[in-house]
Design a protein around this motif. Structure first.
Motif, PDB file in Angstrom:
ATOM      1  N   LEU A   1      42.742  52.362  51.992  1.00 33.18           N
ATOM      2  CA  LEU A   1      43.619  52.564  50.830  1.00 33.18           C
ATOM      3  C   LEU A   1      43.301  51.571  49.717  1.00 33.18           C
ATOM      4  O   LEU A   1      43.347  51.916  48.527  1.00 33.18           O
ATOM      5  N   ASN A   2      42.988  50.330  50.077  1.00 36.79           N
ATOM      6  CA  ASN A   2      42.612  49.339  49.058  1.00 36.79           C
ATOM      7  C   ASN A   2      41.360  49.781  48.312  1.00 36.79           C
ATOM      8  O   ASN A   2      41.267  49.638  47.088  1.00 36.79           O
ATOM      9  N   ALA A   3      40.376  50.303  49.052  1.00 38.20           N
ATOM     10  CA  ALA A   3      39.142  50.766  48.413  1.00 38.20           C
ATOM     11  C   ALA A   3      39.429  51.918  47.456  1.00 38.20           C
ATOM     12  O   ALA A   3      38.882  51.976  46.346  1.00 38.20           O
ATOM     13  N   LEU A   4      40.321  52.845  47.851  1.00 38.25           N
ATOM     14  CA  LEU A   4      40.664  53.971  46.980  1.00 38.25           C
ATOM     15  C   LEU A   4      41.421  53.501  45.744  1.00 38.25           C
ATOM     16  O   LEU A   4      41.180  53.977  44.625  1.00 38.25           O
ATOM     17  N   GLN A   5      42.360  52.542  45.923  1.00 39.64           N
ATOM     18  CA  GLN A   5      43.129  52.061  44.772  1.00 39.64           C
ATOM     19  C   GLN A   5      42.239  51.288  43.800  1.00 39.64           C
ATOM     20  O   GLN A   5      42.394  51.390  42.581  1.00 39.64           O
ATOM     21  N   ASN A   6      41.268  50.536  44.345  1.00 33.97           N
ATOM     22  CA  ASN A   6      40.340  49.820  43.471  1.00 33.97           C
ATOM     23  C   ASN A   6      39.490  50.778  42.646  1.00 33.97           C
ATOM     24  O   ASN A   6      39.021  50.421  41.564  1.00 33.97           O
ATOM     25  N   MET A   7      39.286  51.983  43.154  1.00 32.03           N
ATOM     26  CA  MET A   7      38.560  52.994  42.389  1.00 32.03           C
ATOM     27  C   MET A   7      39.411  53.554  41.247  1.00 32.03           C
ATOM     28  O   MET A   7      38.878  54.149  40.313  1.00 32.03           O
ATOM     29  N   GLY A   8      40.723  53.398  41.345  1.00 27.09           N
ATOM     30  CA  GLY A   8      41.619  53.960  40.340  1.00 27.09           C
ATOM     31  C   GLY A   8      42.304  55.229  40.785  1.00 27.09           C
ATOM     32  O   GLY A   8      42.887  55.947  39.956  1.00 27.09           O
TER      33      GLY A   8
END
Length: 768
Positions: A655-662
């Motif tokens: 989820l952190n990786a997805l949120q960092n993508m925007g």
């Protein structure tokens, strides 16, 4: 007689020496044959040199004969005045004296002036004259082909004082010449040329007519003979080619090889007789020795064969022997005892569970394969409820103790049990000869009313589930019967009743599940699955710029399949990622159409627990967005609390990786999870979606209203947007607006719509 095996082995080595003699004989014969061949090659090489010298001497002799003609004054005068008749007459007369087959006169430029035969040789003669001029007018001798026949040609210049013409005499390379060379070399000679008919050879030869035809036919490619001699006519001749310097014209030397072979065969026969006699003596001695040597071995072999074939159930008596064989016999007897003990142990292990001593699944399947179909009796499967948790809390050692004690307690049941088996894990199977009733299940349940003592002062009570498959419902197939039993066992584990009996048609649900899992790949390609969009209305703007993508499946045979049904099955089958990828690509393809038309709509896609533990998910989402030329804000992903709890650390990393993508992230069905408030602050999400269970009746249920209000306030205080699901009436929507809920979705605004219907609804709603 020698009793020592070592002594017998020495005698066996003597037999090997006899075999070595045979090898020596073969080597000697091979060497003799090779020497014969080398001598033949040497002889034919000498003959080739003689062949070349003979043709050279003949050319010199012919040149001198032609020079006599060129020195005649009258002939020179006739040549100078070009008296063709006189020249032709002189050429014929002189050619006859020196046995020339063709006589000719050539100009200094190589043009044919006259000849005793009509010939088309201008180019050939011109080339020879040109070569002679380069050698300052010296006489030349060459081989030429005229009318497909080979000739030895001599050209001598006529000088007055300069060269005014050339006189040429050509001599045919025919059988007469071959006979002359044969008289010198002692070998047969052939002059051959290709006839043009499938490379067949023809020409003069000293060979007998029948052998000549056969040899020419077998030779084939004559060029192969120019480098090394070749056998022909069944090794009757060894032939070598001689290059005459002309295309398709060759000489051949034939060495009669039959005398050489006869000499070799005579020597070979003598050697064979000698070695055969020696070998026969060695074999006779070896046979006598082998009989004595192999007698005890044969007894041991027979003994070992009986052991291997299991000729007797009891133990076989070993042969009585002395020496090394006696030691071997005793060893084999020990081996026999070990094999029998091992077979008994393996037979027991193959059909029994090592922990409990009960029969195992293999024994059950073997019995059923012989007993089915059957009418009386039943299969009764017992499972320990929550046994995995017992293992996790108390350890596997305690779990094993419980399984052993449970087996002992099941043995005390008074029913007519034909076989008691432990299938696997915590599954126990009773094969009962009588029809099982609820009272029988109650009696078994009563066995577990007392606690199991796992150690002094420590006891535990077990709860069990029971599934019963009467034999009347068991098919003749063992696999089918066990499948039906598993179906009932699954139902029994989820049921609180004392026991669950199989009912006819119960496996239809199981078959339905298999069909759904099997047909998913084909359904994705054939258009059975499609996506609908449920609007999400912004409370502040009173407009719709978002939607949630929902999957619909209309199966050609099963009809409409509820998403909860097939999604759960696909998750269990491990193929949910295939569906997720299809939904993601379908939604992004539709979004690309809307965004390219200037409509910036964000659509949320639901993810399963299996998707969230896949660390390649962020890369897959990024590639899909890039492929459709869409920004990250066009996509939202929704996850449930239960999915987060499956592997919290790995899921939060994804989820952190997805949120960092925007990517916009939302917690779906909030309030129904196990630890909503405890983990909410740790989740990298942007939005909280309150489950419809709290929204649907909040206008009439004060408890639901309070939970919704508190959830909205808590989420806002943590910086999250809030979406309410399942709004169906105006009163509920009014309360949500009052409590400042950010977005609302539900049937009050619209049911899920197909892409085009959603777009038209949104356009109409936003223009109000």
């Amino acid at each position: 007689m020698l009793k020592s095996f070592q002594a017998r082995l020495i005698m066996f080595v003597l037999l090997l020496l006899a075999l070595a003699q045979l090898g020596t004989a073969l080597a000697v014969l091979s060497s003799l044959k090779e020497d014969n061949y080398k001598q033949g090659v040497q002889s034919i090489d000498v003959s080739r040199n003689v062949f070349d010298l003979f043709l050279a001497a003949r050319a010199e002799q012919l040149t001198k004969g032609v020079e006599i003609l060129t020195s005649d004054f009258g002939f020179k005068q006739a040549v100078a005045t070009r008296e063709t008749g006189t020249i032709r007459s002189v050429l014929e007369n002189h050619g006859a004296r020196i046995n020339a087959d063709v006589s000719l006169l050539v100009s200094p430029n190589g043009e044919l002036i006259t000849a005793t035969q009509a010939l088309d040789i201008d180019n050939t003669i011109a080339d020879l004259v040109y070569a002679a001029r380069r050698s300052r007018g010296a006489s030349i001798s060459a081989m030429i082909a005229l009318e497909r026949r080979a000739y030895q040609l001599v050209l001598v210049p006529i000088r007055a004082p300069n060269v005014v013409a050339w006189v040429g005499m050509a001599f045919l390379l025919d059988q007469a010449l071959a006979e002359q060379i044969k008289n010198v070399t002692g070998l047969d000679i052939s002059f051959v040329y290709e006839t043009g008919d499938n490379s067949m050879l023809a020409g003069g030869s000293t060979l007998p007519v029948n052998e000549k035809a056969l040899l020419f036919k077998e030779i084939g490619n004559t060029k192969d003979l120019l480098t090394a001699p070749v056998f022909s006519n069944d090794e009757k001749y060894l032939s070598l080619g001689v290059d005459l310097g002309m295309t398709d014209q060759w000489g051949m030397i034939h060495l009669p090889y039959r005398p050489w072979l006869e000499s070799y065969n005579h020597t070979r026969n003598q050697l064979v007789l000698i070695f055969t006699g020696a070998l026969a003596l060695a074999l006779l001695f070896g046979v006598a020795l082998a009989r004595n040597m192999t007698r005890p071995i044969n007894r041991l072999v027979e003994y070992a064969t009986q052991i291997g074939l299991g000729a007797a159930k009891g133990r076989l008596e070993s042969p009585h022997m002395s020496g090394e064989f006696g030691v071997l016999s005793n060893t084999m007897e020990t081996m026999q005892n070990a094999i029998i003990n091992r077979e008994e142990e393996l037979t027991y292990r193959a059909s029994h569970d090592q922990m409990t001593g009960l029969f195992n699944q293999s024994a059950v399947e073997h019995y059923l394969s012989e007993a089915l179909p059957k009418q009386d009796g039943a299969l009764l499967l017992i499972n320990i409820r929550q046994f995995k948790q017992i293992n996790n809390m108390l350890g596997f050692d305690v779990g094993n103790i419980l399984l052993e004690k449970m087996a002992q307690r099941l043995k005390t049941w008074s029913g007519d049990v034909h076989m008691l088996a432990r299938m696997s894990g915590d599954k126990f199977l009773l094969i009962v000869n009588q029809n099982v009733s609820y009272q029988d299940c109650g009696a078994i349940k009563q066995l577990f009313s007392r606690e199991f003592e796992i150690e002094p002062g420590s006891a535990i009570r077990l709860d069990i589930s029971m599934a019963v498959l009467p034999f009347e419902y068991a098919t003749a197939s063992v696999n089918s019967a066990m499948r039906r039993l598993d179906i009932v066992a699954d139902k029994a584990r989820e049921d609180s009743r004392l026991c669950v009996f199989y009912e006819e048609g119960q496996d239809e649900d199981h078959r339905r599940k298999l069909i759904i899992i099997r047909d998913l790949p084909a359904a994705l390609d054939s258009g059975q699955l499609f996506v609908v969009y449920q609007p999400k209305v912004s409370v502040a703007e009173n407009g719709c710029h978002e939607a949630e993508a929902l999957i619909r499946w209309i199966h050609p045979d099963l009809g409409f399949l509820p998403p909860d049904e097939f999604i759960t099955l696909l998750e269990r089958a491990g193929c949910i990622q295939l569906l997720t990828q299809w939904v993601l690509n379908t939604v992004l393809s539709q979004l690309r159409v809307w965004w390219q038309a200037g409509h910036e709509i964000r659509v949320a896609v639901n993810l399963s627990a299996h998707d969230l533990v896949d660390e390649t998910l962020p890369n897959m989402v990024a590639e899909a967005l890039k492929k459709n030329a869409l920004p990250e804000r066009a996509l939202a992903l929704e996850v449930t609390e239960s999915a987060v709890m499956k592997d919290r650390e790995k899921v939060i990393g994804v989820l952190n990786a997805l949120q960092n993508m925007g990517i916009h992230l939302a917690i779906d069905d909030f309030g129904t999870g196990q630890s909503s408030l405890a983990y909410l602050r740790e989740l990298p999400v942007n939005e909280v979606k309150i489950d419809r269970a709290f929204i649907q009746y909040m206008d009439t249920n004060k408890g639901d209203e309070f939970i919704v209000k508190a959830t909205i306030n808590l989420s806002h205080s943590l910086g999250f947007q809030v979406t309410a699901e399942g709004a169906e009436n105006v009163e509920g929507v009014a309360l949500l607006r009052q409590y400042q809920c950010d977005k609302i979705q539900g049937y009050f605004f619209s049911k899920p719509l197909a892409a085009e219907e959603f777009f038209n609804w949104r356009d109409s709603f936003n223009q109000r």
